[in-house]
Write an enzyme that holds these catalytic residues in place. Structure first.
Site, mmCIF file in Angstrom:
data_model
loop_
_atom_site.group_PDB
_atom_site.id
_atom_site.type_symbol
_atom_site.label_atom_id
_atom_site.label_comp_id
_atom_site.label_asym_id
_atom_site.label_seq_id
_atom_site.Cartn_x
_atom_site.Cartn_y
_atom_site.Cartn_z
ATOM 1 N N GLU A 237 0.795 -1.234 0.055
ATOM 2 C CA GLU A 237 0.085 0.006 0.153
ATOM 3 C C GLU A 237 0.940 1.364 0.077
ATOM 4 O OE1 GLU A 237 -3.138 0.110 -0.235
ATOM 5 O OE2 GLU A 237 -4.028 -1.943 0.585
ATOM 6 N N CYS A 271 -2.217 9.216 2.560
ATOM 7 C CA CYS A 271 -1.831 8.461 1.243
ATOM 8 C C CYS A 271 -2.870 9.163 0.158
ATOM 9 C CB CYS A 271 -1.524 6.869 1.127
ATOM 10 S SG CYS A 271 -3.087 6.237 1.959
HETATM 11 P P1 NAP Z 1 8.380 5.373 4.666
HETATM 12 O O1 NAP Z 1 9.584 6.029 4.894
HETATM 13 O O2 NAP Z 1 8.193 4.576 3.287
HETATM 14 O O3 NAP Z 1 8.056 4.481 5.970
HETATM 15 C C1 NAP Z 1 7.170 3.593 6.204
HETATM 16 C C2 NAP Z 1 7.510 2.563 6.849
HETATM 17 O O4 NAP Z 1 8.509 1.640 6.137
HETATM 18 C C3 NAP Z 1 8.459 2.623 8.246
HETATM 19 O O5 NAP Z 1 7.981 1.977 9.281
HETATM 20 C C4 NAP Z 1 9.698 2.707 7.694
HETATM 21 O O6 NAP Z 1 10.550 2.655 8.764
HETATM 22 C C5 NAP Z 1 9.920 1.756 6.932
HETATM 23 N N1 NAP Z 1 10.742 1.548 5.865
HETATM 24 C C6 NAP Z 1 11.197 2.431 4.879
HETATM 25 N N2 NAP Z 1 12.023 2.099 4.092
HETATM 26 C C7 NAP Z 1 12.399 0.806 4.408
HETATM 27 C C8 NAP Z 1 13.400 -0.371 3.952
HETATM 28 N N3 NAP Z 1 14.076 -0.169 3.295
HETATM 29 N N4 NAP Z 1 13.220 -1.619 4.719
HETATM 30 C C9 NAP Z 1 12.376 -1.620 5.777
HETATM 31 N N5 NAP Z 1 11.402 -0.754 6.272
HETATM 32 C C10 NAP Z 1 11.247 0.432 5.753
HETATM 33 O O7 NAP Z 1 6.995 6.280 4.317
HETATM 34 P P2 NAP Z 1 6.753 7.458 5.208
HETATM 35 O O8 NAP Z 1 7.169 8.571 4.617
HETATM 36 O O9 NAP Z 1 6.752 7.199 6.680
HETATM 37 O O10 NAP Z 1 5.012 7.257 5.050
HETATM 38 C C11 NAP Z 1 4.181 8.219 4.183
HETATM 39 C C12 NAP Z 1 4.269 7.399 2.861
HETATM 40 O O11 NAP Z 1 3.423 6.193 3.062
HETATM 41 C C13 NAP Z 1 3.425 8.155 1.773
HETATM 42 O O12 NAP Z 1 4.034 7.936 0.401
HETATM 43 C C14 NAP Z 1 1.875 7.790 2.155
HETATM 44 O O13 NAP Z 1 1.472 7.852 0.696
HETATM 45 C C15 NAP Z 1 2.135 6.134 2.055
HETATM 46 N N6 NAP Z 1 0.909 5.542 2.684
HETATM 47 C C16 NAP Z 1 0.196 4.845 1.946
HETATM 48 C C17 NAP Z 1 -0.771 4.169 2.420
HETATM 49 C C18 NAP Z 1 -1.707 3.268 1.830
HETATM 50 O O14 NAP Z 1 -2.501 2.723 2.265
HETATM 51 N N7 NAP Z 1 -1.529 3.351 0.251
HETATM 52 C C19 NAP Z 1 -1.389 4.454 3.926
HETATM 53 C C20 NAP Z 1 -0.562 5.468 4.498
HETATM 54 C C21 NAP Z 1 0.564 5.816 3.970
HETATM 55 P P3 NAP Z 1 11.648 3.825 9.422
HETATM 56 O O15 NAP Z 1 10.456 4.769 9.908
HETATM 57 O O16 NAP Z 1 12.381 3.050 10.438
HETATM 58 O O17 NAP Z 1 12.278 4.203 8.360
#
Ligand code: NAP
Length: 470
Positions: A237, A271
């Site tokens: 997602e 998102c």
């Molecule tokens: P993010 O940086 O991708 O972080 C999300 C999660 O992924 C965190 O727990 C992060 O951990 C982890 N993560 C990131 N890179 C990783 C890797 N290489 N290996 C393992 N874990 C990893 O996203 P964000 O900026 O926090 O959240 C916003 C994004 O999420 C936006 O793009 C938003 O649109 C999307 N989102 C989508 C939905 C949906 O249902 N489609 C819902 C909500 C949000 P750390 O914090 O430790 O880095």
């Protein structure tokens, strides 16, 4: 993040974005601690998979009741850790409780054997759990995202191990405690304070059978590649840049409040938020003037204060990134109609911002703005609105505003996304599937579809016939 050294890494930090103060820090798990937790989870699966639905439902429903009974406790933590307006935090907690109750009630029906009608004999498909599922979750909905996986997966008979975002460790820990208080067996739900490298180790571990991630495109690409290498079923997602289409016959009195809510809810960090406002020329000037005035009327302040209508972004890093994206957009020709900078006050606040004149050559055109930044596009007619909505790498959701609902449905059919909303952006309900296509990922959460991803669909056939001669 670096590989953890015994007890000294402080990667998980609770920092209040309203005042920048660090509330608490947490060490990441050592590899030895992680191994023990995986072993406990795997052992728990052996009994949980055989536990009848009715018994699973008691625990999952109880967890929902406990959330509902402690709305304020959960809500305050979310507001402290990521700046969500307190009433929105309360709403999120109640909604999370609803999701748990929904799956406690409906999972057995959703996963009941499905009878097939083969030409010969009898056959059915039964659904059975597959094991320990590893979830990586984002901070923007620190409970709802967890409930969205916990409700269906635990009711399906699977086990959960969850790596939550590093800026919401207290919410993550509180959600884990919830399961213990609800009477869950040891290992049923485990919060993992781990690094990205350890996340890869978990995905590689043969005791892990599925991987679900909600987060950014970059995280999705990394985690899904790792899951794919291990041939593990996954759901992603990811982000979005949803179009909010306003046709010339829209009722602006109703549309403007949705536009404001669609961009500003969760301080703009959703998102499926409305990120691209695509308005038919005939009504564009009127829409822009009213939208701008409505955004200007919001009141920045303490997210803990119920009167505040504009809170901080989740972290200082998120704010700096957003400011940089706006500056880059302007360097490449975008025009600022409102805002454009960080707010001149303590805390990680971004001004409510509207950008116009964003051309397809501008990197902003394909970007996701995760905060209160709206891109405004003027188009000549309905067909041009649909074409612009589809000119995106993302495909999460979108909306269309028109007095003619049938026209709205025709537009919805032509927009290439996983979800479309007509005259509302009432995004999420326990009963309705949630998810996207293209760079917004794959798979669906919530509803009946949300419980079908991590189950084995096993065909069972009876047919009394002699074996064919070889
Ligand atoms: P993010 O940086 O991708 O972080 C999300 C999660 O992924 C965190 O727990 C992060 O951990 C982890 N993560 C990131 N890179 C990783 C890797 N290489 N290996 C393992 N874990 C990893 O996203 P964000 O900026 O926090 O959240 C916003 C994004 O999420 C936006 O793009 C938003 O649109 C999307 N989102 C989508 C939905 C949906 O249902 N489609 C819902 C909500 C949000 P750390 O914090 O430790 O880095």
């Amino acid at each position: 993040m670096n590989a953890p050294k015994e007890g000294i890494c402080m990667a998980y930090e609770s920092v209040n974005p309203y005042d920048g103060k660090t509330v608490r820090t947490f060490s990441e798990l050592t590899n030895a601690q992680l191994e023990k937790k995986i072993a406990t989870a795997a052992a728990c699966y052996e009994t949980w998979k055989k536990t009848p639905y009715a018994k699973r439902a008691v625990i999952v429903a109880r967890a929902g009741e406990l959330m509902r009974a402690n709305v304020d406790k959960f809500a305050r933590l979310a507001t402290i850790e990521m700046g969500k307006l307190i009433n929105e935090s309360r709403g999120e907690v109640s909604f999370s409780a609803n999701i748990l109750a929904y799956y406690a009630k409906n999972a057995e029906r959703f996963l009941a054997p499905v009878k097939l009608n083969p030409t010969h004999g009898e056959a059915y498909v039964e659904s059975s759990p597959i094991g320990v599922i590893f979830c990586v979750e984002p901070w923007n909905f620190p409970y709802y995202q967890l409930a969205r996986v916990a409700g269906p997966q635990l009711m399906a008979g699977n086990i959960l191990m969850v790596k939550h975002a590093s800026c919401v460790p207290q919410c993550a820990i509180e959600f884990e405690k919830l399961w213990i208080e609800a009477g869950a067996p040891k290992g049923l739900y485990t919060n993992l304070l781990i690094s990205h490298e350890q996340s890869d180790q978990v995905i590689d571990d043969p005791r892990i059978k599925g991987v679900a991630l909600t987060g950014s495109l970059a995280a999705g690409q990394s985690v899904s590649a790792r899951a794919g290498k291990n041939l593990k079923v996954s759901s992603m997602e990811l982000g979005g840049s949803d179009a909010f289409i306003v046709l010339e016959d829209a009722d602006l009195e109703k549309t403007i409040p949705w536009a404001v809510w669609g961009r500003m809810y969760n301080n703009g960090q959703t998102c499926c938020a409305a990120k691209r406002f695509v308005v038919v020329d005939e009504i564009a000037d009127q829409f822009l003037a009213k939208f701008k005035a409505a955004l200007e009327a919001l009141k920045p302040g303490d997210p803990m204060d119920e009167k505040t209508t504009h809170g901080p972004l989740s972290t200082e890093a998120a704010l700096l990134q957003l400011v940089k994206q706006v500056e880059l957009a302007v360097t490449n020709g975008a025009r600022i109609v409102l805002g454009g900078k960080r707010l001149n006050r303590t805390g990680s606040f971004m001004e409510r911002t509207i950008l116009t004149d964003v051309t397809p050559e501008n990197p902003a055109f394909r970007d996701e703005f995760f905060g209160p930044v709206a891109m405004f596009f003027r188009v000549k007619d309905e067909a041009a609105a649909i074409a612009l909505a589809n000119d995106s790498d993302f495909g999460l959701g979108g909306s269309v505003f028109t007095k003619d609902v049938e026209r709205g449905k025709r537009v919805a059919t032509q927009v290439e996304t996983g979800m479309m909303f007509i005259n509302n952006i009432d995004w999420s309900d326990a009963e309705l599937p949630f998810g996207g296509i293209k760079d917004s990922g794959y798979g669906r959460e919530l509803g009946n579809m949300g419980i079908q991803t991590f189950v084995n669909k096993k065909l069972v056939r009876t047919h009394d016939m002699p074996a064919p001669l070889v």
